[in-house]
Design an enzyme around this catalytic site. Sequence first.
Site, PDB file in Angstrom:
ATOM      1  N   GLY A  17       0.902  -1.330   0.248  1.00 52.71           N
ATOM      2  CA  GLY A  17       0.092   0.091  -0.045  1.00 52.71           C
ATOM      3  C   GLY A  17       0.833   1.255   0.055  1.00 52.71           C
ATOM      4  N   LYS A  83       5.495  21.900 -10.875  1.00 53.26           N
ATOM      5  CA  LYS A  83       6.869  21.563 -11.354  1.00 53.26           C
ATOM      6  C   LYS A  83       6.813  21.949 -13.027  1.00 53.26           C
ATOM      7  CE  LYS A  83       9.965  17.629 -11.978  1.00 53.26           C
ATOM      8  NZ  LYS A  83      10.183  16.254 -11.887  1.00 53.26           N
TER       9      LYS A  83
HETATM   10  P1  FAD Z   1       6.843   1.188  -1.001  1.00 59.75           P
HETATM   11  O1  FAD Z   1       6.470   2.528  -0.841  1.00 59.75           O
HETATM   12  O2  FAD Z   1       8.082   0.469  -0.312  1.00 59.75           O
HETATM   13  O3  FAD Z   1       5.628   0.174  -0.597  1.00 59.75           O
HETATM   14  C1  FAD Z   1       5.849  -0.990  -0.112  1.00 59.75           C
HETATM   15  C2  FAD Z   1       4.417  -1.596   0.430  1.00 59.75           C
HETATM   16  O4  FAD Z   1       4.251  -2.982   0.468  1.00 59.75           O
HETATM   17  C3  FAD Z   1       3.955  -1.104   1.669  1.00 59.75           C
HETATM   18  O5  FAD Z   1       2.874  -0.697   1.977  1.00 59.75           O
HETATM   19  C4  FAD Z   1       4.570  -2.014   2.833  1.00 59.75           C
HETATM   20  O6  FAD Z   1       3.790  -1.985   3.803  1.00 59.75           O
HETATM   21  C5  FAD Z   1       4.005  -3.348   1.733  1.00 59.75           C
HETATM   22  N1  FAD Z   1       4.771  -4.565   2.144  1.00 59.75           N
HETATM   23  C6  FAD Z   1       5.908  -5.068   2.111  1.00 59.75           C
HETATM   24  N2  FAD Z   1       5.970  -6.303   2.620  1.00 59.75           N
HETATM   25  C7  FAD Z   1       4.820  -6.625   3.144  1.00 59.75           C
HETATM   26  C8  FAD Z   1       4.537  -7.850   3.736  1.00 59.75           C
HETATM   27  N3  FAD Z   1       5.187  -8.958   3.984  1.00 59.75           N
HETATM   28  N4  FAD Z   1       3.114  -8.001   4.191  1.00 59.75           N
HETATM   29  C9  FAD Z   1       2.334  -7.001   4.061  1.00 59.75           C
HETATM   30  N5  FAD Z   1       2.534  -5.829   3.231  1.00 59.75           N
HETATM   31  C10 FAD Z   1       4.070  -5.721   2.869  1.00 59.75           C
HETATM   32  N6  FAD Z   1       9.591   8.470  -7.504  1.00 59.75           N
HETATM   33  C11 FAD Z   1       9.392   9.629  -8.053  1.00 59.75           C
HETATM   34  O7  FAD Z   1       8.437   9.557  -9.183  1.00 59.75           O
HETATM   35  N7  FAD Z   1       9.864  10.816  -7.828  1.00 59.75           N
HETATM   36  C12 FAD Z   1      10.758  10.890  -6.824  1.00 59.75           C
HETATM   37  O8  FAD Z   1      11.039  12.210  -6.695  1.00 59.75           O
HETATM   38  C13 FAD Z   1      11.308  10.027  -6.203  1.00 59.75           C
HETATM   39  N8  FAD Z   1      12.456  10.003  -5.372  1.00 59.75           N
HETATM   40  C14 FAD Z   1      12.800   8.995  -4.781  1.00 59.75           C
HETATM   41  C15 FAD Z   1      14.004   9.264  -4.030  1.00 59.75           C
HETATM   42  C16 FAD Z   1      14.528   8.021  -3.602  1.00 59.75           C
HETATM   43  C17 FAD Z   1      15.969   8.097  -2.673  1.00 59.75           C
HETATM   44  C18 FAD Z   1      13.993   6.475  -3.720  1.00 59.75           C
HETATM   45  C19 FAD Z   1      14.624   5.515  -2.964  1.00 59.75           C
HETATM   46  C20 FAD Z   1      12.806   6.485  -4.758  1.00 59.75           C
HETATM   47  C21 FAD Z   1      12.516   7.545  -5.114  1.00 59.75           C
HETATM   48  N9  FAD Z   1      11.259   7.688  -6.063  1.00 59.75           N
HETATM   49  C22 FAD Z   1      10.748   8.541  -6.600  1.00 59.75           C
HETATM   50  C23 FAD Z   1      10.566   6.351  -6.171  1.00 59.75           C
HETATM   51  C24 FAD Z   1       9.214   6.153  -5.156  1.00 59.75           C
HETATM   52  O9  FAD Z   1       9.643   6.593  -3.764  1.00 59.75           O
HETATM   53  C25 FAD Z   1       8.694   4.787  -5.351  1.00 59.75           C
HETATM   54  O10 FAD Z   1       8.349   4.519  -6.864  1.00 59.75           O
HETATM   55  C26 FAD Z   1       7.217   5.157  -4.908  1.00 59.75           C
HETATM   56  O11 FAD Z   1       7.191   5.483  -3.573  1.00 59.75           O
HETATM   57  C27 FAD Z   1       6.616   3.632  -4.753  1.00 59.75           C
HETATM   58  O12 FAD Z   1       6.939   2.817  -3.955  1.00 59.75           O
HETATM   59  P2  FAD Z   1       6.391   1.456  -3.775  1.00 59.75           P
HETATM   60  O13 FAD Z   1       5.001   1.717  -3.594  1.00 59.75           O
HETATM   61  O14 FAD Z   1       6.670   0.737  -4.939  1.00 59.75           O
HETATM   62  O15 FAD Z   1       7.047   0.649  -2.610  1.00 59.75           O
END
Ligand code: FAD
Length: 511
Positions: A17, A83
């Site tokens: 999420g 932006k």
């Molecule tokens: P996450 O935010 O890590 O979410 C993972 C989810 O999975 C969480 O809800 C967690 O609870 C759940 N989960 C994991 N394991 C389990 C489990 N075992 N059981 C139940 N739930 C679980 N993107 C941009 O577009 N612009 C930016 O400026 C930008 N800056 C960034 C800077 C940095 C340094 C980094 C590292 C990334 C950046 N990004 C940026 C990328 C951006 O942060 C991600 O693409 C975005 O937040 C999506 O993350 P996600 O949802 O894939 O993962």
Amino acid sequence: MKDRSDQRVDRIVIVGGGTAGWMTAAALSQKLAGTGISIQLVESSAIGTVGVGEATLPQIREFNRMLEIDEAELMARTSATIKLGIEFRDWGRAGDHYIHPFGVHGEPIGPADFHHYWAKAHSVGKAADFGSYCLPIVAARQNRFALPPDNPASPAHAYSYAFQFDASLYAAFLADYACARGVERIEGKIVAVECDGESGFIRSVTLESGSQLSGDLFVDCSGFRGLLIEQEMKTGFADWSQWLPCNRAFAVPCTISGPVAPYTRSTARPAGWQWRIPLQHRIGNGHVYCDRYINDQDAVDLLMNNLEGEPIADPKQLFFTTGKRKKLWNRNCIAIGLSGGFLEPLESTSIDLIQSGILNLVALFPEKQCAASDVDEYNRLMDLEYDRIRDFLMLHYVLNQRDEPFWRDMREMVWPDSLREKIEAFKRRSIVPQYDQGLFQPASWLSVLIGQNLLPEAWDPRVDAMTGDELSTRLQRIRTSIETGVDHMRDHRAFIESYRACFVGTEAKPA
Ligand code: FAD
């Protein structure tokens, strides 16, 4: 016609999420409305989200429009600013700066593209810097903004914009949206994944509480860990750190005062770069670096010593490896978001890759057995997207003229052929890549090629049909028209306030 109702996907489970999970849930709840397909999303507050990702690309506006989300409401609820592009400081040599805008430079002034005319005039000292011929750049430099006209009188007045926002508020906003459309949100930690012994398809996931969630299709939005796509399915990761070696970051928010810049800033540092992303109520900052060239303590000190305001949280360290899964769709599991890959945050491409992943999934929405042709096509489209973004990100690094070991190595590395060919075509004849599909179009390539001080040796010969005086007059006319256009824009902060006023009473509570 054969009845294939038994082949229909009935249950989708989204694991995670964060921004990826809730963007997927929101889009699927809208696109699959009325089909009766159930969508469950499981997330774990104990694990949390990555907690960064504040800068976006203009394509996010299409995503929001698809969901019929009102922009003024979105801006109010996510503390968003506008932006117009990204400013790169010190990326060529120390003291250099240029903006990669969301708009074109100049306008057609003859049969060849504008930049051929500019290159010729520039070669004889008769052109201003390239950015002066681009309306969003001139506006950004003056902290001004206005919504782009629907039918601009001149192409030089056509531009787009994106948002700088609080990504956790965006995810919360989309969670409300998705749940209101029938998505079931489940809190809990997944501790086991069950697969079919024969097909290898995922059948269910088990939570710490013991409850089991079964599904026909699983979307892995579990972040860097790739809970389903990697930990369970062992899909494999294509490691691109030989091309994009930055592998760590520190992120910290600080207070904001003074004008709010309608652009993101990236400043080159000895072993990486620092971002600055202004929101309505704070500035997001981060230092992205490669640990082979700087240690963690020096990296965090560099960040903390270069904040414009007071820090309002402790710096958070993040670890990553650039690259992507060998297959983003494997059997009945599709990895969207960080679980699929990460190419470092330089051009804010991650949220856009989430969007592409979702739209391609909707376009190729499968039956239960996930036909190989659909899966292959999805992976082909996503690979193309990743490859092109990789080349574009590398372009910033390889064309530097800095002295530090990190930057020297970036310049001297072996470039992918696809990138080398693009750079050489521009250098020889001012030719820029034209894609049918892909995120970064010629205007983006031009901004970075020229911004990094690569000037072409030759241009389209049709440019020579125009006399030097006529060319100077035409160039000046474009600048004057852009300056007049920008004079009519409002101060960025004043624009935000008036846009917020459209949503009185629903403003986000700044954290
Ligand atoms: P996450 O935010 O890590 O979410 C993972 C989810 O999975 C969480 O809800 C967690 O609870 C759940 N989960 C994991 N394991 C389990 C489990 N075992 N059981 C139940 N739930 C679980 N993107 C941009 O577009 N612009 C930016 O400026 C930008 N800056 C960034 C800077 C940095 C340094 C980094 C590292 C990334 C950046 N990004 C940026 C990328 C951006 O942060 C991600 O693409 C975005 O937040 C999506 O993350 P996600 O949802 O894939 O993962």
